[in-house]
Write an enzyme that holds these catalytic residues in place. Structure first.
Site, PDB file in Angstrom:
ATOM      1  N   GLY A  48       0.815  -1.218   0.000  1.00 45.42           N
ATOM      2  CA  GLY A  48       0.000   0.000   0.000  1.00 45.42           C
ATOM      3  C   GLY A  48       0.844   1.261   0.000  1.00 45.42           C
ATOM      4  O   GLY A  48       0.537   2.237  -0.691  1.00 45.42           O
ATOM      5  N   CYS A  49       1.929   1.244   0.755  1.00 45.20           N
ATOM      6  CA  CYS A  49       2.800   2.417   0.847  1.00 45.20           C
ATOM      7  C   CYS A  49       3.531   2.662  -0.473  1.00 45.20           C
ATOM      8  O   CYS A  49       3.779   3.806  -0.856  1.00 45.20           O
ATOM      9  CB  CYS A  49       3.796   2.240   1.990  1.00 45.20           C
ATOM     10  N   THR A  50       3.857   1.591  -1.167  1.00 44.01           N
ATOM     11  CA  THR A  50       4.515   1.714  -2.467  1.00 44.01           C
ATOM     12  C   THR A  50       3.551   2.309  -3.489  1.00 44.01           C
ATOM     13  O   THR A  50       3.917   3.227  -4.233  1.00 44.01           O
ATOM     14  CB  THR A  50       5.051   0.340  -2.927  1.00 44.01           C
ATOM     15  N   ALA A  53       3.238   6.060  -2.715  1.00 39.51           N
ATOM     16  CA  ALA A  53       4.436   6.829  -3.055  1.00 39.51           C
ATOM     17  C   ALA A  53       4.605   6.961  -4.571  1.00 39.51           C
ATOM     18  O   ALA A  53       4.974   8.030  -5.067  1.00 39.51           O
ATOM     19  CB  ALA A  53       5.665   6.174  -2.435  1.00 39.51           C
TER      20      ALA A  53
END
Length: 147
Positions: A48-50, A53
């Site tokens: 999710g963070c990738t 970003a």
């Protein structure tokens, strides 16, 4: 644990200074006169963070044309941010808040439940801060897959 903040539109954005991916101190006050997208995410190099970003990197040029900067914040150290940036070819600034003081000030440090276990952690949240340093908009619980 720190008290959960409930920042509202029009509130003063809590000031801060945190190290970026190059261990250079970055302060919110450095961006006075600009719009700031400030987003909090749980961990470098996770799915999710990738997604989040990469999505912010994709719109960075468009936002810069509108006098806007993007700052991502997690508890990860600068070295982890450097790896994340290199691996995912990110062009955004990532800040380290290992003690989660800024994360708490923005209300993104909350009790979470995963696999039946409760623990404190970062709830993915985003804020738009106006050039005068006030909260212009808040997204308290972002789902990266819906961005």
């Amino acid at each position: 644990m720190g008290e959960t903040k409930n920042l509202q539109i029009g509130d003063n954005a809590p000031g801060f200074c945190l190290p970026d991916q190059d261990d250079k101190e970055t302060c919110l006050a450095d961006y006075k006169g600009k719009w700031v997208v400030l987003y909090f995410y749980p961990k470098d190099n996770t799915s999710g963070c990738t997604i989040e970003a990469i999505d912010f990197t994709a719109v960075k040029k468009d936002l810069e044309a509108k006098n806007t900067v993007i700052l991502g914040v997690s508890r990860d150290p600068a070295k982890s941010h450097q790896n994340f940036i290199a691996k995912q070819q990110l062009t955004i600034t990532l800040l380290s808040d290992p003690d989660h003081k800024v994360i708490e000030a923005y209300g993104a440090w909350q009790l979470k439940k995963m696999y039946g276990k409760e623990s404190y952690g970062i709830v993915r949240s985003s804020f738009l801060i106006n050039p005068g340093g006030k909260i212009a908009f808040a997204w308290p619980k972002v789902n990266a897959k819906d961005m």
